[in-house]
Design a protein around this motif. Structure first.
Motif, PDB file in Angstrom:
ATOM      1  N   ILE A 450       0.841  -1.205   0.000  1.00 58.33           N
ATOM      2  CA  ILE A 450       0.000   0.000   0.000  1.00 58.33           C
ATOM      3  C   ILE A 450       0.873   1.251   0.000  1.00 58.33           C
ATOM      4  O   ILE A 450       0.586   2.236  -0.704  1.00 58.33           O
ATOM      5  N   ALA A 451       1.968   1.219   0.777  1.00 62.43           N
ATOM      6  CA  ALA A 451       2.874   2.370   0.792  1.00 62.43           C
ATOM      7  C   ALA A 451       3.498   2.588  -0.588  1.00 62.43           C
ATOM      8  O   ALA A 451       3.609   3.739  -1.060  1.00 62.43           O
ATOM      9  N   ASP A 452       3.888   1.505  -1.256  1.00 62.90           N
ATOM     10  CA  ASP A 452       4.446   1.628  -2.607  1.00 62.90           C
ATOM     11  C   ASP A 452       3.401   2.164  -3.583  1.00 62.90           C
ATOM     12  O   ASP A 452       3.709   3.016  -4.444  1.00 62.90           O
ATOM     13  N   ALA A 453       2.155   1.657  -3.457  1.00 64.73           N
ATOM     14  CA  ALA A 453       1.085   2.111  -4.349  1.00 64.73           C
ATOM     15  C   ALA A 453       0.773   3.584  -4.123  1.00 64.73           C
ATOM     16  O   ALA A 453       0.476   4.335  -5.064  1.00 64.73           O
ATOM     17  N   ALA A 454       0.842   4.023  -2.861  1.00 66.65           N
ATOM     18  CA  ALA A 454       0.580   5.434  -2.566  1.00 66.65           C
ATOM     19  C   ALA A 454       1.634   6.329  -3.199  1.00 66.65           C
ATOM     20  O   ALA A 454       1.323   7.418  -3.703  1.00 66.65           O
ATOM     21  N   ARG A 455       2.896   5.873  -3.182  1.00 69.25           N
ATOM     22  CA  ARG A 455       3.955   6.685  -3.782  1.00 69.25           C
ATOM     23  C   ARG A 455       3.851   6.718  -5.299  1.00 69.25           C
ATOM     24  O   ARG A 455       4.082   7.744  -5.933  1.00 69.25           O
ATOM     25  N   SER A 456       3.488   5.564  -5.893  1.00 72.87           N
ATOM     26  CA  SER A 456       3.458   5.481  -7.362  1.00 72.87           C
ATOM     27  C   SER A 456       2.120   5.886  -7.955  1.00 72.87           C
ATOM     28  O   SER A 456       2.005   6.075  -9.168  1.00 72.87           O
ATOM     29  N   GLY A 457       1.092   5.978  -7.103  1.00 71.51           N
ATOM     30  CA  GLY A 457      -0.232   6.312  -7.600  1.00 71.51           C
ATOM     31  C   GLY A 457      -0.957   5.146  -8.229  1.00 71.51           C
ATOM     32  O   GLY A 457      -1.970   5.337  -8.934  1.00 71.51           O
ATOM     33  N   ASP A 458      -0.481   3.932  -8.028  1.00 71.63           N
ATOM     34  CA  ASP A 458      -1.119   2.751  -8.606  1.00 71.63           C
ATOM     35  C   ASP A 458      -2.333   2.325  -7.779  1.00 71.63           C
ATOM     36  O   ASP A 458      -2.473   2.666  -6.607  1.00 71.63           O
ATOM     37  N   ALA A 459      -3.198   1.551  -8.444  1.00 73.07           N
ATOM     38  CA  ALA A 459      -4.348   0.979  -7.748  1.00 73.07           C
ATOM     39  C   ALA A 459      -3.938  -0.321  -7.071  1.00 73.07           C
ATOM     40  O   ALA A 459      -2.880  -0.900  -7.353  1.00 73.07           O
ATOM     41  N   LEU A 460      -4.799  -0.793  -6.192  1.00 74.57           N
ATOM     42  CA  LEU A 460      -4.547  -2.047  -5.478  1.00 74.57           C
ATOM     43  C   LEU A 460      -5.885  -2.601  -5.035  1.00 74.57           C
ATOM     44  O   LEU A 460      -6.766  -1.849  -4.609  1.00 74.57           O
ATOM     45  N   ALA A 461      -6.058  -3.911  -5.138  1.00 75.20           N
ATOM     46  CA  ALA A 461      -7.317  -4.546  -4.761  1.00 75.20           C
ATOM     47  C   ALA A 461      -7.072  -5.621  -3.706  1.00 75.20           C
ATOM     48  O   ALA A 461      -6.084  -6.356  -3.761  1.00 75.20           O
ATOM     49  N   VAL A 462      -7.983  -5.681  -2.755  1.00 76.30           N
ATOM     50  CA  VAL A 462      -7.935  -6.706  -1.708  1.00 76.30           C
ATOM     51  C   VAL A 462      -9.142  -7.614  -1.882  1.00 76.30           C
ATOM     52  O   VAL A 462     -10.284  -7.155  -1.853  1.00 76.30           O
ATOM     53  N   LEU A 463      -8.887  -8.918  -2.060  1.00 79.79           N
ATOM     54  CA  LEU A 463      -9.955  -9.903  -2.229  1.00 79.79           C
ATOM     55  C   LEU A 463     -10.040 -10.749  -0.957  1.00 79.79           C
ATOM     56  O   LEU A 463      -9.049 -11.385  -0.557  1.00 79.79           O
ATOM     57  N   PHE A 464     -11.189 -10.726  -0.315  1.00 80.90           N
ATOM     58  CA  PHE A 464     -11.457 -11.544   0.875  1.00 80.90           C
ATOM     59  C   PHE A 464     -12.252 -12.761   0.407  1.00 80.90           C
ATOM     60  O   PHE A 464     -13.387 -12.635  -0.049  1.00 80.90           O
ATOM     61  N   ILE A 465     -11.638 -13.965   0.510  1.00 77.18           N
ATOM     62  CA  ILE A 465     -12.214 -15.186  -0.057  1.00 77.18           C
ATOM     63  C   ILE A 465     -12.629 -16.122   1.069  1.00 77.18           C
ATOM     64  O   ILE A 465     -11.827 -16.456   1.938  1.00 77.18           O
ATOM     65  N   ASP A 466     -13.886 -16.541   1.040  1.00 73.01           N
ATOM     66  CA  ASP A 466     -14.410 -17.463   2.058  1.00 73.01           C
ATOM     67  C   ASP A 466     -15.065 -18.640   1.348  1.00 73.01           C
ATOM     68  O   ASP A 466     -15.938 -18.466   0.495  1.00 73.01           O
ATOM     69  N   LEU A 467     -14.631 -19.863   1.687  1.00 68.06           N
ATOM     70  CA  LEU A 467     -15.180 -21.049   1.039  1.00 68.06           C
ATOM     71  C   LEU A 467     -16.635 -21.252   1.453  1.00 68.06           C
ATOM     72  O   LEU A 467     -17.007 -21.019   2.610  1.00 68.06           O
ATOM     73  N   ASP A 468     -17.447 -21.708   0.523  1.00 72.45           N
ATOM     74  CA  ASP A 468     -18.858 -21.983   0.797  1.00 72.45           C
ATOM     75  C   ASP A 468     -19.018 -23.403   1.332  1.00 72.45           C
ATOM     76  O   ASP A 468     -18.441 -24.344   0.798  1.00 72.45           O
ATOM     77  N   ARG A 469     -19.806 -23.534   2.378  1.00 70.41           N
ATOM     78  CA  ARG A 469     -20.157 -24.846   2.954  1.00 70.41           C
ATOM     79  C   ARG A 469     -18.924 -25.680   3.331  1.00 70.41           C
ATOM     80  O   ARG A 469     -18.921 -26.900   3.209  1.00 70.41           O
ATOM     81  N   PHE A 470     -17.874 -25.017   3.790  1.00 68.05           N
ATOM     82  CA  PHE A 470     -16.674 -25.758   4.179  1.00 68.05           C
ATOM     83  C   PHE A 470     -16.943 -26.657   5.379  1.00 68.05           C
ATOM     84  O   PHE A 470     -16.385 -27.756   5.491  1.00 68.05           O
ATOM     85  N   LYS A 471     -17.818 -26.209   6.285  1.00 68.11           N
ATOM     86  CA  LYS A 471     -18.125 -27.020   7.466  1.00 68.11           C
ATOM     87  C   LYS A 471     -18.719 -28.370   7.086  1.00 68.11           C
ATOM     88  O   LYS A 471     -18.494 -29.376   7.764  1.00 68.11           O
ATOM     89  N   GLN A 472     -19.469 -28.398   5.986  1.00 66.21           N
ATOM     90  CA  GLN A 472     -20.064 -29.670   5.564  1.00 66.21           C
ATOM     91  C   GLN A 472     -18.989 -30.675   5.181  1.00 66.21           C
ATOM     92  O   GLN A 472     -19.119 -31.876   5.431  1.00 66.21           O
ATOM     93  N   VAL A 473     -17.913 -30.190   4.585  1.00 62.76           N
ATOM     94  CA  VAL A 473     -16.808 -31.087   4.227  1.00 62.76           C
ATOM     95  C   VAL A 473     -16.175 -31.646   5.499  1.00 62.76           C
ATOM     96  O   VAL A 473     -15.927 -32.853   5.607  1.00 62.76           O
ATOM     97  N   ASN A 474     -15.914 -30.776   6.469  1.00 62.92           N
ATOM     98  CA  ASN A 474     -15.316 -31.234   7.730  1.00 62.92           C
ATOM     99  C   ASN A 474     -16.191 -32.260   8.429  1.00 62.92           C
ATOM    100  O   ASN A 474     -15.723 -33.293   8.901  1.00 62.92           O
ATOM    101  N   ASP A 475     -17.503 -31.978   8.502  1.00 62.75           N
ATOM    102  CA  ASP A 475     -18.399 -32.845   9.263  1.00 62.75           C
ATOM    103  C   ASP A 475     -18.696 -34.153   8.549  1.00 62.75           C
ATOM    104  O   ASP A 475     -18.856 -35.193   9.195  1.00 62.75           O
ATOM    105  N   SER A 476     -18.814 -34.111   7.224  1.00 62.31           N
ATOM    106  CA  SER A 476     -19.191 -35.327   6.501  1.00 62.31           C
ATOM    107  C   SER A 476     -17.990 -36.178   6.111  1.00 62.31           C
ATOM    108  O   SER A 476     -18.075 -37.409   6.098  1.00 62.31           O
ATOM    109  N   LEU A 477     -16.857 -35.536   5.812  1.00 66.85           N
ATOM    110  CA  LEU A 477     -15.681 -36.281   5.359  1.00 66.85           C
ATOM    111  C   LEU A 477     -14.543 -36.282   6.374  1.00 66.85           C
ATOM    112  O   LEU A 477     -13.577 -37.026   6.210  1.00 66.85           O
ATOM    113  N   GLY A 478     -14.649 -35.454   7.402  1.00 67.49           N
ATOM    114  CA  GLY A 478     -13.622 -35.427   8.429  1.00 67.49           C
ATOM    115  C   GLY A 478     -12.659 -34.259   8.248  1.00 67.49           C
ATOM    116  O   GLY A 478     -12.521 -33.684   7.171  1.00 67.49           O
TER     117      GLY A 478
END
Length: 856
Positions: A450-478
């Motif tokens: 972010i500090a580098d982007a602020a100096r250069s004026g570039d854009a930056l994107a933050v992607l927050f990724i959350d798996l769907d129904r992950f608990k079902q995998v844990n509970d059904s398959l271990g």
């Protein structure tokens, strides 16, 4: 004594006067075992006055335990002419009047007076003598049976006594040391006070060891070293001259070795000494304690090769020759010990086949034997080997084994610490499961980006990724399958980003990608590509799983100027994507902030509504398709807020699940639905049963079966009057405890229905094993039924599934007569929907029921 003749009377008087003055107690008895004489000493011993005993049977003076056979014993002696206790003194217990313990040394004399026999017993009180002997015996036991060695010397330091502990500890017999000077048998290391001549010390009234408490390394008869604690106590006479010394020697070899080695090694480790320096310290200290050995320490690297760490008494060329040698089944003593994971002894290097490839290195150095022990981690993994070389053909002594036992533990600590050093950064900044940067490292790298982007004026994107129904995998398959899925997702994310981008794992199934130089359009493109890549099936435990993810996106600098704010807003956007239906991505916007604020207010309103019972129920009828009769009613929760108006279940049910209110809501709906059914029946309305939707969360409550039983009992209903609807995903989420609750509910006679069948992860194998009574076809299948052939085939298939499993099938969302007709033709036995009636308030349902019963 009136029965005695005059002659006997005179004789008795003479005998009585003679024995009255005796020091010992004297008791005489006649042929009838009656006491005829009891002198003053006897009175003192037994505590009886003679008037109390004369003429009575002598057994009264015998302890109670001996009285039963006493007379018979005496009579037998008389009959046979044999008296086994006549003459020699014998110690016997005395039955004192007071009950106090007493012992007497007794001898018996047989006296014949005018043809009559009188037995006279002479008893000396030996109570205190016996007590002294017992104390002496116990003292002897205490001295001899201890593991400590005890030595007693005279004033000239000559040994006059040693106990059996001395013999066991040091191997000398008493004959070998009695008469010798203690300082010659067990010489202490030279000290200033020991340099004085023994004659000078003796003249001063002191022996060489007098008054000392030391911990020293001494040697036993065979020359084996022992670390001992030695305490010497001087005994002097009234003039202060030394008469004796009493020395107690305690073997502290194990604790002392551990103490000395551990102190030095741990001190070096605390001061961050390099591992080679620590290992060299161990070797030098061992060689100081046991100068007959040459110590060596090797480590084993990840490729299973030996790496010399320390061998201060070995030539460098010898150690260099071992560097990089693979461990194996015939690799000298060290390589073989590391390979086997157990100690290896070679008493003769010259002939041992294990040394075939290495003896040319050892023999020229005078190394004739070698004993090597593996160094293992706390988990049992071999880290290296610790070796003792000998310059003669031999094996380790008991002392050497103790020394190695202590040393290998310290070596393991040092080697594990060295490994930990190289892993500290990994553990501190990287996720242990996926190898991705953790929150700390992600935060640091993102802040720099972010500090580098602020100096250069570039854009930056933050992607927050959350798996769907992950608990079902844990509970059904271990959890093992769940961990593997997370590793697969991490690898895919790394493959999808550029080298300059940042990928990290926050926690659980949450990942973050920071895209450098990426604007909104580029972020949308990358998010779509990530979702497509993540959807490639993964094989987990033989089961194909299709992952999906919801992604929230925030942009720098539009949505924030620091990583904390960008992450928080990307998280809010991800939540919005999940709310919209999962497997989506969403950008953060101010509207999302507004929605988040509204959600907080709505949650507070929902809590208030539950506490004031503002949630009401409506009832939608379910009709039999064959005859149009009422099958039952489904209870549906409705909420009208005084300011916000009507709030749909699609909005407040998920909210209740998220804020932990769904279980309370479920219980309230269940209680009210059963109360309403009981009320209808009490007023003569024929309603076969009521159906209630319960969240999967409710079935995690172990008390749910008892609560249902209480509600049914309070309303005078049976289990068959109630049907509980559960989504099929709830069964996929169910662990062992949840399944136990489901079975207990079913055991009450309550019917179970799978709601929205076909809308989730439909599993016929799972459905076959579940304790359910019916399935409800999701309304999405019914919507296009009259105009879409594919929909008709799907509904027909669902009906056949139910029929084959013996389950009833109900169709939801029936709105047209054509849909009703097609479902009836396919064999559906019941349906509900607006074609028949919407969800109705209780009074409106009663009116509908009356009209329906009356017919067209």
């Amino acid at each position: 004594m009136q029965s005695l003749s005059p002659f006997l009377h005179d004789a008795y008087e003479t005998l009585s006067q003679t024995l009255e003055q005796a020091i010992d107690a004297v008791v005489a008895i006649d042929e009838g075992n009656r006491i005829i004489l009891f002198n003053a000493a006897a009175e003192r011993m037994w505590g009886y006055a003679r008037e109390e005993v004369l003429g009575r049977n002598v057994s009264m003076l015998v302890p109670a335990g001996l009285r039963a056979w006493h007379d018979g014993y005496v009579d037998t002696n008389r009959a046979t002419g044999v008296n086994k206790i006549v003459g020699a003194r014998r110690e016997v217990p005395v039955a004192r009047k007071s009950g106090e313990p007493c012992w007497g040394a007794m001898s018996i004399s047989k006296v014949t007076l005018a043809g009559r026999i009188i037995y006279t017993a002479f008893i000396r009180d030996v109570t205190f003598e016996r007590r002294d002997r017992e104390q002496l015996r116990l003292l002897s036991l205490g001295v001899n049976e201890t593991d400590n060695a005890v030595i007693i010397t005279d004033g000239a330091d000559r040994i006059v006594y040693v106990n059996t502990g001395f013999v066991r500890l040091l191997g000398y017999t008493s004959h070998e040391v009695i008469g010798r000077r203690q300082a010659d048998v067990l010489p202490l290391p030279s000290r200033d006070e020991a340099k004085e001549s023994s004659a000078a010390r003796a003249s001063a009234g002191q022996a060489l060891w007098s008054g000392r408490h030391v911990e020293e390394l001494i040697h036993d008869r065979e020359g084996q070293p022992l670390w001992c604690s030695i305490v010497v106590n001087p005994i002097t006479d009234a003039a202060g001259a030394l008469v004796n010394t009493v020395s107690v020697i305690t073997n502290i070899t194990d604790t002392k070795m551990h103490e000395v080695l551990q102190h030095k090694v741990l001190e070096a480790m605390v001061h961050e000494a390099p591992v080679r320096e620590v290992m060299t310290l161990v070797c030098r200290e061992v060689e100081r304690i046991a100068p007959e050995v040459v110590a060596s320490i090797l480590s084993v690297d990840e490729q299973g090769r030996l790496r010399p760490l320390a061998g201060p008494s070995l030539p460098d060329a010898y150690s260099d020759a071992l560097d990089g040698v693979p461990i194996g089944p015939a690799c000298g003593s060290c390589g073989t010990a590391a390979y086997r994971g157990e100690p290896v002894l070679s008493k003769d290097i010259a002939t041992d086949p294990l040394w075939a490839d290495f003896r040319h290195l050892a023999l020229p150095q005078g190394l004739l034997a070698c004993w090597s022990s593996p160094i293992k981690s706390s988990s049992g993994r071999v880290l290296g080997s610790f070796a003792f070389y000998y310059r003669r053909n031999r094996g380790p002594s008991r002392f050497h084994k103790r020394l190695v036992s202590v040393s290998v533990h310290l070596c393991a600590l040092a080697l594990e610490r060295e490994e930990s050093r190289s892993r500290i950064r990994q553990l501190a900044f990287y996720d242990a499961l996926t190898g991705l940067p953790n929150r700390s490292l992600l935060h640091a790298r993102a802040e720099q980006a972010i500090a580098d982007a602020a100096r250069s004026g570039d854009a930056l994107a933050v992607l927050f990724i959350d798996l769907d129904r992950f608990k079902q995998v844990n509970d059904s398959l271990g959890h093992t399958a769940g961990d593997e899925l997370l590793r697969q997702i991490a690898r895919r994310l790394q493959d999808l980003v550029a080298p300059s981008d940042i990928v990290g794992r926050l926690a659980g199934d949450e990942f973050v990608v920071v895209l450098i130089g990426c604007d909104a359009r580029g972020a949308a493109d990358r998010a779509g590509r990530i979702q497509n890549a993540l959807q490639v099936p993964v094989m987990l435990g033989g089961v194909g799983v299709v992952p999906s993810a919801s992604i929230g996106i925030s942009l720098f600098p539009t949505n924030g100027a620091d990583i904390d704010l960008l992450l928080r807003r990307a998280d809010m956007a991800m939540y919005q994507a999940k709310t919209a239906g999962r497997h989506r991505f969403a950008f953060f916007s101010n509207e999302i902030t507004v929605l988040a604020q509204e959600r907080i207010a709505l949650e507070a309103a929902l809590r208030d509504a539950l506490s004031h019972e503002a949630i009401r129920l409506c009832y939608q009828p379910q009709l039999r398709l064959a005859d149009g009769r009422l099958h039952g009613v489904e209870a549906l929760a409705r909420w009208r807020h005084p300011e916000l108006g009507e709030i749909t279940p699609a909005r407040f049910i998920p909210l209740a699940e998220e804020c932990g209110l769904i279980a309370e809501l479920g219980v309230r709906v269940l209680r009210e639905a059963c109360r309403q059914l009981a009320d209808w029946r009490a007023r003569g309305l024929q309603v076969p049963m009521v159906s209630v939707n319960l969240s999967p969360t409710s079935f995690r409550d172990a008390d749910l079966p008892s609560r249902i039983a209480q509600v049914l009992a309070a309303c005078a209903l049976t289990g068959s009057d109630l049907t509980l609807e559960i989504t099929e995903n709830a069964f996929l989420d169910a662990g062992p405890e949840t399944m136990r609750v489901i079975h207990e509910v079913r055991a009450l006679g309550v019917r179970l229905s799978v709601d929205d069948f076909g809308s989730g992860y439909s599993s016929l194998g799972l459905l076959r094993r579940l304790p359910v009574d019916e399935i409800k076809l999701d309304q999405s299948f019914v919507r296009d039924l009259d105009g879409d052939a594919a929909s008709r085939e799907l509904t027909r298939a669902v009906q056949r599934i139910g029929e084959s499993l013996g389950l009833g099938v109900i169709a939801e969302g029936v709105e047209t007569d054509d849909q009703r007709r097609l479902l009836q033709q396919q064999g559906y036995h019941a349906a509900q929907g607006h074609l028949f009636a919407p969800a109705l308030a209780p009074d409106r349902f009663e009116a509908w029921l009356s009209a329906h019963a009356a017919g067209p």
